[in-house]
Design an enzyme around this catalytic site. Structure first.
Site, PDB file in Angstrom:
ATOM      1  NE  ARG A 187      -7.583  -8.613   1.548  1.00  0.00           N
ATOM      2  CZ  ARG A 187      -7.381  -7.719   0.567  1.00  0.00           C
ATOM      3  NH1 ARG A 187      -6.466  -6.759   0.735  1.00  0.00           N
ATOM      4  NH2 ARG A 187      -8.059  -7.768  -0.554  1.00  0.00           N
ATOM      5  CE  LYS A 207      -4.282  -1.844   1.898  1.00  0.00           C
ATOM      6  NZ  LYS A 207      -5.289  -1.827   2.995  1.00  0.00           N
TER       7      LYS A 207
END
Length: 276
Positions: A255, A221
Site C-alpha cells: 500500500r 511513514k
C-alpha cells in the site's frame, strides 16, 4: 491465493500494489492530498497507468492524534470521489479506508470493492456484518486504541506473539459471520514504537502462518524518515527499500503513495525469486 473483488478473482500469489488516495485536509504526507475533482481523477489515472491493482480511498486521517471527523463529514468527502472515479474509470477496484460500518456500507453500495479497516472491527461492532453482507474482501489491521490514543498503548511482552493472537481472534470472528476474503495488515506505525515497527518487519514472515494475504503499509511513514533523519517528502527511497524487504518477508500487497516505484520493486523481486 485469491480474493474475489466484485466477481473478479485477483491472484495475490503475485504481489499487487495498492495506490493511496487521501481526500483529507490533514494527511501526514502532503504530496498525497487531493481536494478537487480534476486533481483526484488525474492522480487515479496516473496510479492505474503505473500499475496499481487497487486504489485505497481515505477521508479520515488516521495519523497519530488525528482530529476527529464526523461520520457525516467522512461520507461527504468520500462518496462523491467514489462516484466520480467509477464514472471515469469504471473498472477500478476501489478500497474504502474506514472504521465505520455506515461509511463502509455506503461505499460498497456506491461500487467500491474492498473495505480497509484500521481497527479490524474494534471501533464499530457492526462492521463485520456489513462486510459479510456484501461479500467484500476485508483488510483487518492491528492497532490498539484509536488514532487519538494509540501512541500511549505501546507496551507489549512479545509484540509479534500478541499480534498473532489478535489476528487469530479477529479471523475467527470474521469467519463466523461469513467473511471469507481476509487480508492481514500488521499496522506499521499504529500503537508501535520505532523499534517495534522494525521488529514486526523483521519477523513479518511469521504472519504467513495465519494463511491469509499480508498487506504492508510502510509508505513514507515515520519509521522510514526518522531513521534517515529526513521527512515524509524525502522518504521515497527508504520506502522502496523497506517495501522490498516486506516482499521478501511475504507481503502480498504494498500500500503506497508512489505506485511506479512499488511496481518496479515487485517486478525486480519476482524476477529474482523466479531465478532461484
Amino acid at each position: 491465493m485469491t480474493i474475489n473483488c466484485l466477481g473478479q478473482l485477483i491472484d495475490l500469489s503475485s504481489p499487487k500494489v495498492m495506490g493511496i488516495l487521501n481526500v483529507t485536509p490533514n494527511s501526514f504526507y502532503d504530496g498525497n492530498r487531493y481536494n478537487s475533482e480534476n486533481l483526484i481523477l488525474a492522480q487515479v489515472e496516473k496510479m492505474l497507468r503505473e500499475g496499481a491493482t487497487f486504489i485505497d480511498l481515505g477521508a479520515y486521517s488516521s495519523k497519530p492524534n488525528a482530529e476527529l471527523v464526523s461520520e457525516e463529514e467522512e461520507v461527504l468527502r468520500l462518496i462523491p470521489v467514489v462516484q466520480s472515479v467509477l464514472k471515469h474509470f469504471p473498472d477500478t477496484l476501489l478500497s474504502i479506508d474506514t472504521f465505520r460500518s455506515h461509511v463502509a456500507k455506503i461505499g460498497l453500495d456506491s461500487g467500491a470493492a474492498i473495505i480497509n479497516d484500521i481497527s479490524a472491527g474494534t471501533m464499530d461492532e457492526n462492521m463485520f456484518g456489513v462486510v459479510a453482507h456484501f461479500h467484500a474482501p476485508y483488510i483487518m489491521m492491528h492497532m490498539r486504541g484509536t488514532p487519538q490514543t494509540m501512541t500511549g498503548l505501546t507496551h507489549y511482552e512479545d509484540i509479534v506473539k500478541e499480534m498473532l493472537y489478535y489476528f487469530s481472534d479477529k479471523i475467527a470472528k470474521a469467519r463466523s459471520v461469513g467473511i471469507n476474503d481476509l487480508i492481514i495488515d500488521p499496522g506499521f506505525g499504529f500503537a508501535k514504537t520505532l523499534d517495534q515497527n522494525y521488529e514486526v518487519l523483521q519477523k513479518m514472515e511469521l504472519f504467513q502462518n495465519l494463511d491469509y494475504p499480508i498487506l504492508a503499509g510502510i509508505s513514507r511513514k515515520s519509521m522510514v524518515y526518522k531513521v534517515l533523519e529526513s521527512s515524509a517528502d524525502e522518504a521515497l527511497n527508504g520506502t522502496t527499500v523497506l517495501n522490498t524487504i516486506a516482499l521478501s518477508k511475504g507481503a502480498n500487497i504494498l500500500r503506497v503513495h508512489d505506485v511506479k516505484e512499488a511496481v518496479e520493486s515487485v517486478k525486480l523481486f519476482e524476477r529474482m525469486t523466479a531465478s532461484l
